[in-house]
Design a protein around this motif. Structure first.
Motif, short mmCIF file in Angstrom:
data_model
loop_
_atom_site.label_atom_id
_atom_site.label_comp_id
_atom_site.label_asym_id
_atom_site.label_seq_id
_atom_site.Cartn_x
_atom_site.Cartn_y
_atom_site.Cartn_z
N GLN A 262 0.69 19.14 -2.91
CA GLN A 262 -0.60 18.51 -2.66
C GLN A 262 -0.83 18.23 -1.18
O GLN A 262 -1.94 17.88 -0.78
CB GLN A 262 -0.68 17.18 -3.43
N ARG B 14 4.14 5.64 -5.55
CA ARG B 14 4.12 5.68 -7.01
C ARG B 14 3.15 6.73 -7.53
O ARG B 14 3.41 7.39 -8.54
CB ARG B 14 3.73 4.30 -7.55
N ARG B 15 2.04 6.92 -6.82
CA ARG B 15 1.08 7.95 -7.22
C ARG B 15 1.57 9.35 -6.86
O ARG B 15 1.19 10.32 -7.51
CB ARG B 15 -0.27 7.68 -6.56
N ASP B 16 2.39 9.45 -5.83
CA ASP B 16 2.91 10.75 -5.39
C ASP B 16 4.16 11.06 -6.20
O ASP B 16 5.28 10.74 -5.81
CB ASP B 16 3.23 10.70 -3.89
N ARG B 17 3.97 11.69 -7.35
CA ARG B 17 5.09 11.91 -8.26
C ARG B 17 6.14 12.86 -7.71
O ARG B 17 7.33 12.72 -7.98
CB ARG B 17 4.57 12.44 -9.59
N GLN C 197 4.59 17.54 1.35
CA GLN C 197 5.22 17.91 0.09
C GLN C 197 5.74 19.34 0.13
O GLN C 197 6.82 19.64 -0.40
CB GLN C 197 4.23 17.74 -1.06
N ARG D 56 2.53 1.71 -3.44
CA ARG D 56 1.58 2.23 -4.44
C ARG D 56 1.31 3.72 -4.21
O ARG D 56 1.17 4.49 -5.16
CB ARG D 56 0.26 1.45 -4.37
N GLN D 57 1.24 4.12 -2.95
CA GLN D 57 1.00 5.53 -2.65
C GLN D 57 2.19 6.39 -3.09
O GLN D 57 2.00 7.48 -3.62
CB GLN D 57 0.76 5.71 -1.15
N LYS E 42 0.83 -1.20 0.00
CA LYS E 42 0.00 0.00 0.00
C LYS E 42 0.86 1.25 0.00
O LYS E 42 0.60 2.21 -0.74
CB LYS E 42 -0.92 -0.04 1.21
N GLU E 43 1.94 1.27 0.81
CA GLU E 43 2.83 2.42 0.86
C GLU E 43 3.57 2.61 -0.45
O GLU E 43 3.77 3.74 -0.92
CB GLU E 43 3.83 2.26 2.01
#
Length: 362
Positions: free
Chosen positions: A273, A18-21, A277, A15-16, A12-13
């Motif tokens: 976001q 990967r979405r947080d560019r 960040q 994947r998160q 889960k971490e």
């Protein structure tokens, strides 16, 4: 502890991330860029100090000695003058770091074994003093050969003859503290409103984008000036740091840096976001500002390309202004290129921040 459930959390971490560019790019981007940039930029051996030359002797011997000093690479001639007083004016304005004065009776002084050259140094930077002292210990004889006996060179350090580090560090700390706090405060401003659910209320107001951005900035200007006053008061009381110029000019310079950093922080806030960040981006700006601006390492020792990058940072220009005003007694008018650079940076960053901000939730 179940390994299957543990592995599910790990996935889960990942994947998160990967979405947080932004975070994903910083994982490798920050260390690679900073290693390459700082590896080339940080150089404790000061070279290429901007120098002005007054050769009142005008003899072949005096010209040869000056050329041999230039050949060491420690100094780089960028200005000429007719009198030592003009050299002092150039140093006060920050246009040169070192002044070379060859008196009219240079040849007689060299024959008699007296001091034949005078090196005038901007003592507001201890690194410059050290480089000039090293140059004076190895004078050249005008034939390209190093000799330690002739001619004799005297080094005169202005503005910090005792070479106290606090005299140079404390004015710079004003800029470092303002850079760290102002960018961070406004860097999380818009993101915090979104995370706390206040953005819906702001959307419902008749405020324009410009009014909202300027309203976010104004309270922090007062906070920045309070921080400036605290650092100056402690510097004067604890370290006896002089203020040779106008205190009004000091606060104007601080105000310009505050506005520049607040505008940069707002731009970061429109891009981030999350507050995490925003803090990452703030660190991404803060570390180069400290290392490349001339606060910790001599600016003149950096490669030319790195100096061009440093010219984009507000702290670089502020350090020149604050040291010029506090330590050399210069006025803002004499330091107008850096004043203009800070003002232009503020306008550009604020324009970009306002254009990027949208009064909507997506």
């Amino acid at each position: 502890m179940k390994l299957r459930r543990l592995w599910a959390v790990v996935l889960k971490e990942l994947r998160q991330l990967r979405r947080d560019r932004v975070t994903l790019g910083m994982i490798l981007g920050i260390p690679v860029m900073q290693l390459v940039l700082f590896g080339f930029a940080i150089n404790t051996n000061v070279r290429g100090l901007s120098a002005g030359i007054v050769d009142e002797a005008g003899t072949a011997g005096s010209r040869a000695v000056v050329m041999d000093m230039i050949a060491t690479g420690v100094i780089k001639p960028v200005a000429t003058a007719d009198t030592p007083q003009e050299l002092m004016t150039l140093i006060r304005r920050g246009e040169i770091r070192v002044g070379i004065h060859v008196p009219a009776d240079f040849e007689r002084r060299r024959i008699d074994g007296r001091e034949a050259l005078q090196v005038m140094v901007d003592g507001s930077d201890p690194a410059v003093q050290g480089a000039a002292a090293q140059l004076a210990q190895m004078p050249l004889d005008g034939t390209g050969n190093l000799r330690r006996a002739s001619p004799s060179i005297s080094v005169v350090s202005f503005y910090n003859p005792e070479r106290r580090s606090a005299v140079s560090i404390v004015p710079g700390l004003v800029g470092v503290i303002l850079t760290m706090t102002m960018v961070l405060f406004t860097g999380v401003a818009i993101v915090r409103e979104r995370e706390r659910g206040n953005m819906e209320l702001l959307i419902a107001t008749p405020l324009s984008r410009a009014e909202l951005m300027v309203g976010k900035v104004l309270p922090y200007i007062a906070i920045g000036l309070v921080q400036t006053t605290a650092v100056l008061a402690l510097g004067l009381s604890l370290f006896a740091v002089p203020v040779r110029g106008s205190m009004f000019d000091v606060y104007v310079a601080a105000g310009l840096l505050i506005l520049a950093n607040l505008a940069l922080g707002l731009l970061i806030s429109t891009r981030a976001q999350s507050q995490f960040q925003a803090m990452q981006m703030t660190f991404f700006v803060f570390l180069p500002s400290i290392l490349l601006s001339g606060f910790m390492f001599p600016f003149d020792g950096m490669p030319r390309v790195v100096q061009w990058i440093a010219e984009v940072l507000p702290l670089t220009h502020f350090l020149r202004i604050i040291r010029g005003v506090m330590l050399r007694g210069a006025s803002l008018w004499e330091l107008w290129p850096d004043v203009l650079a800070l003002a232009a940076f503020t306008v550009v960053m604020m324009t970009l921040a306002i254009s990027r901000f949208r009064k909507r939730l997506d």
